[in-house]
Design an enzyme around this catalytic site. Structure first.
Site, PDB file in Angstrom:
ATOM      1  N   ASP A  50      89.217 121.777  22.472  1.00  0.00           N
ATOM      2  CA  ASP A  50      90.208 122.536  21.485  1.00  0.00           C
ATOM      3  C   ASP A  50      89.716 122.979  20.361  1.00  0.00           C
ATOM      4  O   ASP A  50      90.258 123.435  19.571  1.00  0.00           O
ATOM      5  CB  ASP A  50      91.551 121.385  21.258  1.00  0.00           C
ATOM      6  CG  ASP A  50      91.022 120.031  20.576  1.00  0.00           C
ATOM      7  OD1 ASP A  50      89.944 119.697  20.550  1.00  0.00           O
ATOM      8  OD2 ASP A  50      91.958 119.056  20.451  1.00  0.00           O
ATOM      9  N   SER A  51      88.345 122.607  20.106  1.00  0.00           N
ATOM     10  CA  SER A  51      87.402 123.399  19.086  1.00  0.00           C
ATOM     11  C   SER A  51      87.662 124.821  19.354  1.00  0.00           C
ATOM     12  O   SER A  51      87.176 125.554  18.324  1.00  0.00           O
ATOM     13  CB  SER A  51      86.113 122.937  19.095  1.00  0.00           C
ATOM     14  OG  SER A  51      85.558 123.070  20.362  1.00  0.00           O
TER      15      SER A  51
ATOM     16  N   GLU B 102      82.697 110.165  18.770  1.00  0.00           N
ATOM     17  CA  GLU B 102      82.616 111.313  17.652  1.00  0.00           C
ATOM     18  C   GLU B 102      82.321 110.657  16.332  1.00  0.00           C
ATOM     19  O   GLU B 102      83.116 109.964  15.921  1.00  0.00           O
ATOM     20  CB  GLU B 102      83.480 112.372  17.928  1.00  0.00           C
ATOM     21  CG  GLU B 102      83.308 113.443  16.589  1.00  0.00           C
ATOM     22  CD  GLU B 102      84.218 114.551  16.969  1.00  0.00           C
ATOM     23  OE1 GLU B 102      85.075 114.685  17.726  1.00  0.00           O
ATOM     24  OE2 GLU B 102      84.321 115.518  16.150  1.00  0.00           O
TER      25      GLU B 102
ATOM     26  N   LYS C 222      90.692 115.638  28.784  1.00  0.00           N
ATOM     27  CA  LYS C 222      90.228 114.555  27.770  1.00  0.00           C
ATOM     28  C   LYS C 222      91.408 114.605  26.920  1.00  0.00           C
ATOM     29  O   LYS C 222      92.119 115.612  26.455  1.00  0.00           O
ATOM     30  CB  LYS C 222      88.972 115.345  27.273  1.00  0.00           C
ATOM     31  CG  LYS C 222      88.650 114.477  25.976  1.00  0.00           C
ATOM     32  CD  LYS C 222      87.196 114.615  25.682  1.00  0.00           C
ATOM     33  CE  LYS C 222      86.918 115.823  24.557  1.00  0.00           C
ATOM     34  NZ  LYS C 222      87.654 115.871  23.339  1.00  0.00           N
TER      35      LYS C 222
ATOM     36  N   GLU D 175      92.588 112.320  23.125  1.00  0.00           N
ATOM     37  CA  GLU D 175      92.090 111.494  21.940  1.00  0.00           C
ATOM     38  C   GLU D 175      92.917 110.345  21.778  1.00  0.00           C
ATOM     39  O   GLU D 175      94.057 110.461  21.484  1.00  0.00           O
ATOM     40  CB  GLU D 175      92.128 112.641  20.776  1.00  0.00           C
ATOM     41  CG  GLU D 175      91.268 113.704  20.743  1.00  0.00           C
ATOM     42  CD  GLU D 175      91.174 114.397  19.346  1.00  0.00           C
ATOM     43  OE1 GLU D 175      91.687 114.150  18.674  1.00  0.00           O
ATOM     44  OE2 GLU D 175      90.641 115.504  19.299  1.00  0.00           O
TER      45      GLU D 175
ATOM     46  N   ASP E  46      90.321 119.888  27.218  1.00  0.00           N
ATOM     47  CA  ASP E  46      91.164 118.994  26.171  1.00  0.00           C
ATOM     48  C   ASP E  46      92.519 119.198  26.345  1.00  0.00           C
ATOM     49  O   ASP E  46      93.155 120.466  26.570  1.00  0.00           O
ATOM     50  CB  ASP E  46      90.903 119.507  24.974  1.00  0.00           C
ATOM     51  CG  ASP E  46      89.596 118.561  24.294  1.00  0.00           C
ATOM     52  OD1 ASP E  46      89.188 117.570  24.482  1.00  0.00           O
ATOM     53  OD2 ASP E  46      89.078 119.246  23.345  1.00  0.00           O
TER      54      ASP E  46
HETATM   55  O1  KIV Z   1      86.896 120.149  21.123  1.00  0.00           O
HETATM   56  C1  KIV Z   1      85.559 119.738  20.976  1.00  0.00           C
HETATM   57  O2  KIV Z   1      84.710 120.510  20.956  1.00  0.00           O
HETATM   58  C2  KIV Z   1      85.289 118.315  21.317  1.00  0.00           C
HETATM   59  C3  KIV Z   1      83.953 117.969  20.908  1.00  0.00           C
HETATM   60  C4  KIV Z   1      83.622 118.050  19.629  1.00  0.00           C
HETATM   61  C5  KIV Z   1      83.437 116.656  21.647  1.00  0.00           C
HETATM   62  O3  KIV Z   1      86.279 117.621  21.326  1.00  0.00           O
END
Ligand code: KIV
Length: 272
Positions: free
Chosen positions: A52-53, A190, A121, A123, A91
């Site tokens: 989600d980055s 992280e 994934k 969180e 994510d």
């Molecule tokens: O969204 C992302 O890029 C991440 C990484 C920083 C692990 O969760």
């Protein structure tokens, strides 16, 4: 020849666990589009994270919170079309799993069904246990994410190192054990102290993939735009830059602009 063309076996959740057992470190990078994912996969990166980055590096938002489930699915579809070998993890974005386990499962199913991704994934630890269990019970592989969890940035207030205090470190250790126990296949850790990250990695049998978590873990992940030096204003200590694409791309764009302005481009050989 690229690694993917050599017809390497596909990376699976099981092969990642095997890699941990054999002491082989896991290499993971983000990708959000077809062209980047093709290069990342061809280079033999084990896991591609459709993170989600994308909210930051693709859409220019300040945080990861605004990106939607539909947008994540779009990015994941583009990545999936490109890959031959890597395991693709996507994510679940903020707001798509926190409210209740049924919604979490619906969101995970949409990602798997509409993009063809291999895993999701999420969180968090104990507080999202029921959602994690529901997704896992549906047969969807889950990667956990502990430590600095950017979807909670407004709770933390800063992007500084997490779990420096005893209480938070203890919670992190028990969350990692919980994620292993309920069936997650790996955990991203992280921005936590290296000593703590090593301790966590040594205390569980599933791989721990670190970002800003030192070298005692089972693998490393970076955001691809950061390690390529495209986001040159972002300079955390953990980031190693493997290229300076900001400089290279700027030079290329300037050269193109100059060639157009001076009528040097296109030449006789570059036209029909
Ligand atoms: O969204 C992302 O890029 C991440 C990484 C920083 C692990 O969760």
């Amino acid at each position: 020849m690229s690694v993917a063309k050599k017809e390497y076996k596909r990376v699976t959740t099981k092969s990642l666990v095997d890699m941990k057992q054999n002491g082989e470190k896991i290499a993971m990078l983000t990708a959000y589009d077809y062209s980047m994912a093709k290069i990342v996969d061809g280079a033999g990166i084990d896991v591609i994270l459709v993170g989600d980055s994308a909210s930051n590096v693709m859409a220019g938002h300040e945080t990861t919170l605004p990106i939607t489930l539909d947008q994540m699915i779009y990015h994941a579809q583009s990545v999936i079309r490109a890959i031959h070998r890597a395991l693709v993890v996507v994510d679940l974005p903020f707001g798509s799993y926190q409210s209740d386990p049924k919604e979490a499962l619906r969101s995970a199913i949409r990602i798997m069904k509409e993009s063809g991704a291999h895993a999701v994934k999420l969180e968090g630890g104990k507080e999202i246990k029921e959602s994690l269990k529901r997704i896992l019970h549906a047969g969807i592989p889950v990667m956990g994410h502990l430590g600095l969890t950017p979807q909670s940035i407004y709770k933390f207030g800063t992007y500084t190192v997490r779990a420096k205090e005893e209480a938070e470190a203890e919670k992190l250790k028990s969350d990692a054990k919980l994620l292993e126990k309920i069936g997650c296949f790996a955990i991203v850790l992280e921005k936590v102290p290296a000593k703590l990250a090593r301790e966590v990695a040594e205390s569980i049998n599933i791989p721990v993939i670190g970002i800003g978590a030192g070298n005692g873990v089972d693998g490393q992940v970076l955001v691809v735009h950061d390690m390529l030096g495209m986001t040159h204003e972002f300079n955390p200590r953990f980031l190693r830059r493997y290229a300076d694409l900001h400089l290279e791309m700027t030079k290329a764009f300037e050269n193109f602009r100059d060639d157009v302005k001076s009528k040097d481009f296109p030449s006789d050989q570059e036209q029909y």
